[in-house]
Design a protein around this motif. Structure first.
Motif, PDB file in Angstrom:
ATOM      1  N   TYR A  38    -126.378  -3.620 -61.346  1.00 22.21           N
ATOM      2  CA  TYR A  38    -126.150  -2.206 -61.037  1.00 22.21           C
ATOM      3  C   TYR A  38    -127.430  -1.391 -61.160  1.00 22.21           C
ATOM      4  O   TYR A  38    -127.623  -0.414 -60.424  1.00 22.21           O
ATOM      5  N   ARG A  41    -129.112  -1.768 -58.004  1.00 19.87           N
ATOM      6  CA  ARG A  41    -128.443  -1.021 -56.926  1.00 19.87           C
ATOM      7  C   ARG A  41    -128.905   0.434 -56.900  1.00 19.87           C
ATOM      8  O   ARG A  41    -129.147   0.993 -55.830  1.00 19.87           O
ATOM      9  N   PHE A  98    -125.101  -2.433 -49.271  1.00 16.47           N
ATOM     10  CA  PHE A  98    -123.655  -2.642 -49.238  1.00 16.47           C
ATOM     11  C   PHE A  98    -123.208  -3.382 -47.990  1.00 16.47           C
ATOM     12  O   PHE A  98    -122.165  -4.037 -47.996  1.00 16.47           O
ATOM     13  N   MET A 290    -111.491   2.278 -55.631  1.00 19.07           N
ATOM     14  CA  MET A 290    -112.877   2.378 -55.200  1.00 19.07           C
ATOM     15  C   MET A 290    -113.101   3.549 -54.258  1.00 19.07           C
ATOM     16  O   MET A 290    -114.183   4.147 -54.233  1.00 19.07           O
ATOM     17  N   TRP A 294    -115.952   6.016 -55.636  1.00 14.13           N
ATOM     18  CA  TRP A 294    -117.187   6.224 -54.896  1.00 14.13           C
ATOM     19  C   TRP A 294    -117.256   7.599 -54.254  1.00 14.13           C
ATOM     20  O   TRP A 294    -118.355   8.095 -53.962  1.00 14.13           O
ATOM     21  N   LEU A 297    -118.947   9.355 -57.036  1.00  6.80           N
ATOM     22  CA  LEU A 297    -120.344   9.002 -57.209  1.00  6.80           C
ATOM     23  C   LEU A 297    -121.229   9.572 -56.113  1.00  6.80           C
ATOM     24  O   LEU A 297    -122.370   9.977 -56.366  1.00  6.80           O
ATOM     25  N   THR A 298    -120.727   9.580 -54.886  1.00  4.83           N
ATOM     26  CA  THR A 298    -121.577   9.975 -53.759  1.00  4.83           C
ATOM     27  C   THR A 298    -121.466  11.445 -53.369  1.00  4.83           C
ATOM     28  O   THR A 298    -122.440  12.015 -52.869  1.00  4.83           O
ATOM     29  N   ASN A 423    -114.930  -2.449 -51.243  1.00  9.03           N
ATOM     30  CA  ASN A 423    -116.252  -1.907 -50.926  1.00  9.03           C
ATOM     31  C   ASN A 423    -116.333  -1.384 -49.508  1.00  9.03           C
ATOM     32  O   ASN A 423    -117.180  -0.536 -49.217  1.00  9.03           O
ATOM     33  N   SER A 426    -115.248   1.950 -50.095  1.00  7.55           N
ATOM     34  CA  SER A 426    -116.336   2.720 -50.701  1.00  7.55           C
ATOM     35  C   SER A 426    -117.237   3.320 -49.631  1.00  7.55           C
ATOM     36  O   SER A 426    -117.721   4.448 -49.778  1.00  7.55           O
TER      37      SER A 426
END
Length: 498
Positions: A38, A41, A98, A290, A294, A297-298, A423, A426
């Motif tokens: 991570y 990442r 990704f 997810m 996400w 997070l984004t 994902n 995501s």
């Protein structure tokens, strides 16, 4: 005959190893594996800011789509250059990892089952470490497109990390310790993120400049590989340092009792897996989780900046705070789970579902509330954001280890299937938010996005509560069931031995 579990309870020879043994060493090594995965990442999201600064240095224009960079002054050990990227180029660089990561999820789980988690993690992390160190060089020689290619390959190499970790946990974790050992492994993700966000600024200011973010990270990967090679094994039976007592404890207390070697493992029962309601509910809840996670997070940094004028991206403390809280809460939930199991006699199924509900429906409420915080109360908004991210740590005791409950033999493949699909979600989340939120300063549009994420949280967990199971499914050992049938042992309608 006295079992290892009995010896633990009665204070026998194995009592001391109940608290720390070789199985915990495997999980600590996986903790640092996930931490570096991570950290690698998120390192680019930090480095791209540092490498784009002008200051008193010459800026090497890199905005052309050819990706060509003047390399007349190339020097690997003095590779600090500064670039200017378009917004589109930045998005490609950050997203290229990704694209590769999704591709190798299912193959990674399959190969981990066939050839061992130790081998898959060794090669996966080794390749990723090399690419991390070579990232500044790829940017010098190939421009932004060259770095995109390197990040894509890194994604391919890391695609097996989660499935292989699950395959290893299936072999090493007794049923009663699965939540603890799973949390110990996967909380490394938050640790790596916190360390990278908190230290990257200091590393970038060192004499080697922003490239040292990649050099230091890659070097740590090679150190980890040494420890992994010496102290890890794909199964307890293969480890040369494990005591006979701990080996007996693990093998006798694994929930399935029919763990197969790679040579004896039947072909993956794809039809049975995709027609299994417990697996399908697990697939859905992983995807919805997810999507919401996400989105946070984004998109939340943009929301906090546009609505509350709080710059999370450029504040190391604020950026790492939600992950630090998530890391701490993950071990609090493990303690709480143990307390409830001892005092209330909580079943494994209830344990999985109650903690999964905590990890989904509390963030669901706090995310909706975040959209109604007054613009002059940034402190409350940051608190709700931290709670929303941090409380999701409860899912480590919920759906995130349910793959092993359903099928210890195919846990790696199941994780590859659900994590690959998750994902994809995501990647979809930021796009959907972009469609909904056309004006970053419009609170009403942000509320619509938050309600959508909350709906995902609600539906995903509801399906898991209704259809989720913790019993080992009949298709986990199809070859054994077939042999039982041939020997005249009656089978239940679902294929399990009666």
């Amino acid at each position: 005959m006295t079992t290892a579990l009995t010896m633990v309870k009665t204070g026998g020879k194995y009592a001391n190893e109940k608290f720390f043994g070789v199985r915990h060493v495997q999980c600590i090594l996986c903790f640092f594996c996930l931490a570096m995965s991570y950290a690698w990442r998120v390192n680019l999201s930090v480095a791209v800011v540092a490498m784009s600064e002008d200051g008193n240095r010459t800026v090497h224009n890199n905005t052309d789509l050819s990706g060509e960079v003047d390399d007349n002054d190339f020097n690997f050990f003095n590779s600090e250059r500064y670039y200017s990227f378009t917004k589109l180029q930045r998005s490609y660089m950050l997203g290229s990892f990704f694209y590769g990561y999704v591709v190798t999820q299912v193959p990674g789980g399959y190969f981990a089952q066939r050839y061992g988690a130790k081998t898959m993690l060794m090669y996966g992390l080794g390749i990723a470490a090399i690419i991390t160190i070579l990232s500044p060089l790829s940017l010098q020689l190939g421009g932004w497109f060259g770095l995109c290619c390197m990040r894509f390959v890194m994604g391919l190499s890391q695609g097996a990390v989660h499935p292989a970790t699950h395959a290893l946990l299936a072999k090493w974790s007794p049923a009663e310790e699965r939540g603890l050992l799973g949390t110990l492994c996967y909380s490394g993700a938050q640790f790596g993120t916190v360390v990278m966000l908190a230290t990257s600024g200091l590393i970038a200011d060192s004499f080697m400049g922003w490239p040292s973010i990649f050099y230091v990270g890659g070097a740590c990967g090679f150190v980890w590989m040494i420890f992994w090679y010496v102290f890890s094994a794909s199964t307890p039976e293969e480890h040369r340092l494990i005591s006979p007592e701990e080996l007996k404890f693990i093998t006798e207390s694994r929930s399935d009792g029919k763990m197969q070697t790679a040579e004896k493992l039947a072909p993956t029962p794809w039809r049975a897996i995709f027609s299994s309601l417990p697996f399908l509910s697990l697939l859905v809840v992983h995807c919805t989780h997810m999507f919401g996670f996400w989105l946070l997070l984004t998109q939340i940094p943009t929301y906090m900046k546009s609505i509350y004028d709080v710059d999370i991206k450029n504040g190391a403390l604020l950026a790492s705070l939600p992950y630090m809280v998530m890391l701490l809460l993950s071990f609090f939930f493990v303690w709480l789970s143990k307390v409830l199991q001892r005092k209330e006699g909580m079943s494994l199924a209830f344990n999985r579902k109650i903690f999964n509900t905590i990890g989904h429906w509390i963030p669901m409420v706090s995310l909706i509330a975040l959209g109604y915080v007054p613009q002059d109360n940034a402190a409350l908004a940051v608190t709700l954001l931290t709670l929303t991210v941090g409380i999701s740590a409860a899912t480590y005791l919920g759906f995130q280890v349910n793959h092993i409950d359903l099928s210890p033999n195919y846990a790696g493949t199941l994780m590859g299937l659900t994590n690959g699909a998750a994902n994809v979600m995501s990647g979809i989340a930021p796009t959907i938010v972009g469609w909904i939120v056309e004006n970053d300063t419009n609170v009403a549009e942000w509320r619509m996005a938050f309600f959508l994420a909350a709906a995902f949280y609600f539906v995903g967990n509801l399906l898991f509560v209704i259809f989720g199971r913790t019993e080992v499914q009949w298709w986990d050992s199809p070859r054994d069931n077939k042999e039982d049938a041939e020997q005249g042992t009656p089978l239940a309608p679902n294929g399990q031995v009666k």
